[in-house]
Motif scaffolding. Structure first.
Motif, PDB file in Angstrom:
ATOM      1  N   ILE A  91       0.849  -1.189   0.000  1.00 23.08           N
ATOM      2  CA  ILE A  91       0.000   0.000   0.000  1.00 23.08           C
ATOM      3  C   ILE A  91       0.882   1.235   0.000  1.00 23.08           C
ATOM      4  O   ILE A  91       2.020   1.220   0.486  1.00 23.08           O
ATOM      5  CB  ILE A  91      -0.942   0.017   1.221  1.00 23.08           C
ATOM      6  CG1 ILE A  91      -0.162  -0.178   2.527  1.00 23.08           C
ATOM      7  CG2 ILE A  91      -2.000  -1.059   1.096  1.00 23.08           C
ATOM      8  CD1 ILE A  91      -1.035  -0.157   3.762  1.00 23.08           C
ATOM      9  N   ALA A  92       0.341   2.337  -0.547  1.00 25.04           N
ATOM     10  CA  ALA A  92       1.136   3.538  -0.754  1.00 25.04           C
ATOM     11  C   ALA A  92       1.478   4.247   0.557  1.00 25.04           C
ATOM     12  O   ALA A  92       2.606   4.710   0.739  1.00 25.04           O
ATOM     13  CB  ALA A  92       0.389   4.493  -1.696  1.00 25.04           C
ATOM     14  N   ASP A  93       0.535   4.344   1.474  1.00 28.18           N
ATOM     15  CA  ASP A  93       0.751   5.081   2.722  1.00 28.18           C
ATOM     16  C   ASP A  93       0.426   4.170   3.904  1.00 28.18           C
ATOM     17  O   ASP A  93      -0.689   4.201   4.446  1.00 28.18           O
ATOM     18  CB  ASP A  93      -0.130   6.328   2.751  1.00 28.18           C
ATOM     19  CG  ASP A  93       0.244   7.285   3.875  1.00 28.18           C
ATOM     20  OD1 ASP A  93       0.994   6.862   4.782  1.00 28.18           O
ATOM     21  OD2 ASP A  93      -0.203   8.454   3.857  1.00 28.18           O
ATOM     22  N   VAL A  98      -2.706   2.450   8.896  1.00 27.45           N
ATOM     23  CA  VAL A  98      -2.751   1.923  10.264  1.00 27.45           C
ATOM     24  C   VAL A  98      -3.514   2.870  11.177  1.00 27.45           C
ATOM     25  O   VAL A  98      -4.310   2.445  12.013  1.00 27.45           O
ATOM     26  CB  VAL A  98      -1.315   1.685  10.780  1.00 27.45           C
ATOM     27  CG1 VAL A  98      -1.324   1.425  12.275  1.00 27.45           C
ATOM     28  CG2 VAL A  98      -0.683   0.515  10.053  1.00 27.45           C
ATOM     29  N   ARG A  99      -3.286   4.181  11.026  1.00 32.93           N
ATOM     30  CA  ARG A  99      -3.986   5.157  11.876  1.00 32.93           C
ATOM     31  C   ARG A  99      -5.487   5.094  11.655  1.00 32.93           C
ATOM     32  O   ARG A  99      -6.267   5.266  12.589  1.00 32.93           O
ATOM     33  CB  ARG A  99      -3.478   6.563  11.575  1.00 32.93           C
ATOM     34  CG  ARG A  99      -2.056   6.839  12.041  1.00 32.93           C
ATOM     35  CD  ARG A  99      -1.756   8.320  12.052  1.00 32.93           C
ATOM     36  NE  ARG A  99      -0.314   8.550  12.098  1.00 32.93           N
ATOM     37  CZ  ARG A  99       0.430   8.860  11.041  1.00 32.93           C
ATOM     38  NH1 ARG A  99      -0.143   8.977   9.848  1.00 32.93           N
ATOM     39  NH2 ARG A  99       1.720   9.047  11.174  1.00 32.93           N
ATOM     40  N   LYS A 100      -5.902   4.872  10.419  1.00 36.00           N
ATOM     41  CA  LYS A 100      -7.336   4.799  10.106  1.00 36.00           C
ATOM     42  C   LYS A 100      -7.922   3.417  10.400  1.00 36.00           C
ATOM     43  O   LYS A 100      -9.094   3.173  10.120  1.00 36.00           O
ATOM     44  CB  LYS A 100      -7.558   5.141   8.631  1.00 36.00           C
ATOM     45  CG  LYS A 100      -7.301   6.602   8.293  1.00 36.00           C
ATOM     46  CD  LYS A 100      -7.631   6.870   6.834  1.00 36.00           C
ATOM     47  CE  LYS A 100      -7.461   8.356   6.497  1.00 36.00           C
ATOM     48  NZ  LYS A 100      -7.800   8.633   5.075  1.00 36.00           N
ATOM     49  N   GLN A 101      -7.097   2.514  10.931  1.00 35.65           N
ATOM     50  CA  GLN A 101      -7.510   1.163  11.298  1.00 35.65           C
ATOM     51  C   GLN A 101      -7.962   0.341  10.084  1.00 35.65           C
ATOM     52  O   GLN A 101      -8.778  -0.563  10.195  1.00 35.65           O
ATOM     53  CB  GLN A 101      -8.627   1.193  12.337  1.00 35.65           C
ATOM     54  CG  GLN A 101      -8.248   1.918  13.606  1.00 35.65           C
ATOM     55  CD  GLN A 101      -9.335   1.877  14.657  1.00 35.65           C
ATOM     56  OE1 GLN A 101      -9.940   0.837  14.894  1.00 35.65           O
ATOM     57  NE2 GLN A 101      -9.597   3.000  15.289  1.00 35.65           N
ATOM     58  N   GLU A 102      -7.433   0.693   8.914  1.00 37.59           N
ATOM     59  CA  GLU A 102      -7.713  -0.114   7.730  1.00 37.59           C
ATOM     60  C   GLU A 102      -6.936  -1.419   7.776  1.00 37.59           C
ATOM     61  O   GLU A 102      -7.362  -2.432   7.218  1.00 37.59           O
ATOM     62  CB  GLU A 102      -7.365   0.688   6.471  1.00 37.59           C
ATOM     63  CG  GLU A 102      -8.235   1.933   6.283  1.00 37.59           C
ATOM     64  CD  GLU A 102      -7.755   2.801   5.137  1.00 37.59           C
ATOM     65  OE1 GLU A 102      -6.674   2.488   4.579  1.00 37.59           O
ATOM     66  OE2 GLU A 102      -8.437   3.787   4.814  1.00 37.59           O
ATOM     67  N   ASP A 130      -0.237   0.649  15.306  1.00 38.98           N
ATOM     68  CA  ASP A 130      -0.661   1.685  16.250  1.00 38.98           C
ATOM     69  C   ASP A 130      -0.914   1.013  17.596  1.00 38.98           C
ATOM     70  O   ASP A 130      -1.891   0.270  17.761  1.00 38.98           O
ATOM     71  CB  ASP A 130      -1.944   2.367  15.735  1.00 38.98           C
ATOM     72  CG  ASP A 130      -2.381   3.538  16.612  1.00 38.98           C
ATOM     73  OD1 ASP A 130      -1.822   3.691  17.709  1.00 38.98           O
ATOM     74  OD2 ASP A 130      -3.281   4.291  16.198  1.00 38.98           O
ATOM     75  N   SER A 131      -0.039   1.271  18.567  1.00 38.29           N
ATOM     76  CA  SER A 131      -0.142   0.598  19.867  1.00 38.29           C
ATOM     77  C   SER A 131      -1.379   1.029  20.656  1.00 38.29           C
ATOM     78  O   SER A 131      -1.773   0.349  21.611  1.00 38.29           O
ATOM     79  CB  SER A 131       1.113   0.870  20.708  1.00 38.29           C
ATOM     80  OG  SER A 131       1.261   2.262  20.943  1.00 38.29           O
ATOM     81  N   SER A 132      -1.986   2.154  20.284  1.00 35.21           N
ATOM     82  CA  SER A 132      -3.193   2.594  20.991  1.00 35.21           C
ATOM     83  C   SER A 132      -4.422   1.791  20.585  1.00 35.21           C
ATOM     84  O   SER A 132      -5.452   1.850  21.250  1.00 35.21           O
ATOM     85  CB  SER A 132      -3.451   4.086  20.732  1.00 35.21           C
ATOM     86  OG  SER A 132      -3.759   4.325  19.367  1.00 35.21           O
TER      87      SER A 132
END
Length: 398
Positions: A91-93, A98-102, A130-132
């Motif tokens: 994936i490009a980004d 990961v931040r968007k939980q995709e 993302d550890s959160s």
């Protein structure tokens, strides 16, 4: 001539009257005998089962993980496939994904991986996560472990190829000796039980406490009751006994419910045990008895300051935050239990129930401190409430 007989029967008369009247009150019955005692255990076990099932599924099923630079490390990808990880398209980004939980985790292999590998130099593999996001922890751990196992295997093969023992790279090994019993590990999942039990006691008597003080005051039925030639403390004792009866019944139902539904939690799959049987229930009930009186007195005391049912409901809803304090503090500041802590109301019950969950049991000294400290606080609360009942302003509505 009838006055002494009336006085001797006042406690029982008030107690039976309040119990009988509130058994007809649907709101009190639902709150005391259904909402807290039955709904809480069912919801607790249902949520726990769903969470555990999701974790089991993630641990057993194949995982699709996007891999950037897969062409640089075909052997690593084969090792991941053997462990149930299916490499996905790049994936490009990855950071944004990961931040968007995709995606729970993205694996990125450095372009110089093959070159460094041939030179025998350390190579770089990145796990982007993302550890959160707690839901992603199982996936991250699974991928991370597979990569580390592959790295150790390849490192050992390099040493063997050079005529060295694989143990050369590990001069010191750590042998972990976990002393936690299978039942003690069960506390990790059921650590909120002390709060549930205290909450059940509180909710079991809350609406009854409101109705017996602020409710009767609003209906102007408290003044005729106080006009009888009997000591006010006997009237208070009867009302407190009724509140304690409902709170105790609520706790008993909750203990039985947890004992039943707790058997449907698959703790054995996690190498844990859980004992919520009759001995556990009897111990919890015993150490909770003075706490039941304390909470009943506090509820009656706070409700005595209210001029209406709704106002008392607001005050007692705020007081509901008090039972949550020990569990909240101990979740942020884990403390090692000391003797004096068992004498603190709520805190002593929390530590006592946690010890029972661990299977350690309570010593007579600890049980005595737990019950004695709460009993002293309950006596003080009852005396203060009795003083309020002596005031003529309590019987006046508005």
């Amino acid at each position: 001539m009838k006055t002494p007989a009336i006085r001797s029967r006042t406690f029982i008369t008030v107690f039976l009257k309040e119990v009988r009247e509130n058994l007809r009150d649907r709101r009190t019955l639902i709150s005391a005998l259904l909402t807290g005692p039955l709904l809480a255990p069912l919801m607790f076990v249902m949520v726990l089962n769903i969470a555990l099932q999701r974790e089991f599924d993630k641990a057993d099923k194949s995982l699709s993980v996007p891999v950037i630079g897969a062409e640089y490390a075909p052997n690593l990808l084969n090792a991941l496939k053997a462990g149930g990880v299916v490499p996905g398209p790049a994936i490009a980004d990855p950071e944004q994904s990961v931040r968007k939980q995709e995606n729970d985790v993205v694996l990125r292999i450095a372009p110089d991986y093959a070159t460094s590998w041939r030179k025998g130099e350390p190579v770089q593999v990145e796990l982007i996560y993302d550890s959160s996001q707690r839901d992603a922890n199982t996936t991250v751990e699974r991928v991370s472990n597979l990569v580390e196992i592959y790295a150790r295997q390849q490192g050992a093969m390099r040493l063997v190829a050079r005529g060295l023992s694989p143990g050369t790279a590990v001069p010191v090994t750590v042998a972990r000796r976990d002393q936690a019993s299978a039942q003690a590990r069960g506390v990790l999942m059921f650590g909120m039980l002390p709060y549930f039990f205290v909450l059940t006691i509180y909710m079991g008597g809350m609406y009854l406490a409101i109705d017996l003080t602020a409710g009767e005051r609003e209906r102007q039925s408290l003044e005729p009751l106080f006009a009888n030639p009997v000591p006010r403390w006997k009237i208070l004792a009867g009302k407190l006994a009724a509140i304690c009866a409902f709170s105790t019944l609520s706790l008993l139902i909750s203990l039985v419910a947890f004992g039943i539904v707790g058997r449907f939690v698959p703790v054995e799959k996690l190498g844990m045990e859980l004992e919520l049987g009759p001995r556990f229930s009897a111990s919890v009930l015993l150490m909770s008895l003075p706490l039941i009186v304390l909470l009943a007195a506090l509820q009656s005391m706070v409700a005595a300051f209210a001029k209406s049912y709704r106002e008392a409901q607001t005050y007692l809803s705020l007081l509901l935050l008090v039972p949550a304090i020990p569990s909240a503090l101990l979740s942020v500041f884990p403390l090692k239990a000391q003797d004096w802590m068992y004498a603190m109301p709520l805190l002593g019950q929390h530590f006592g129930i946690m010890q029972l969950l661990r299977g350690d049991g309570l010593s007579m000294h600890q049980l005595g401190l737990c019950m004695g400290g709460s009993a002293a606080a309950a006596l003080l609360a009852v005396l203060v409430t009795a003083q309020l009942y002596r005031s003529e302003r309590l019987a006046i509505s508005g």
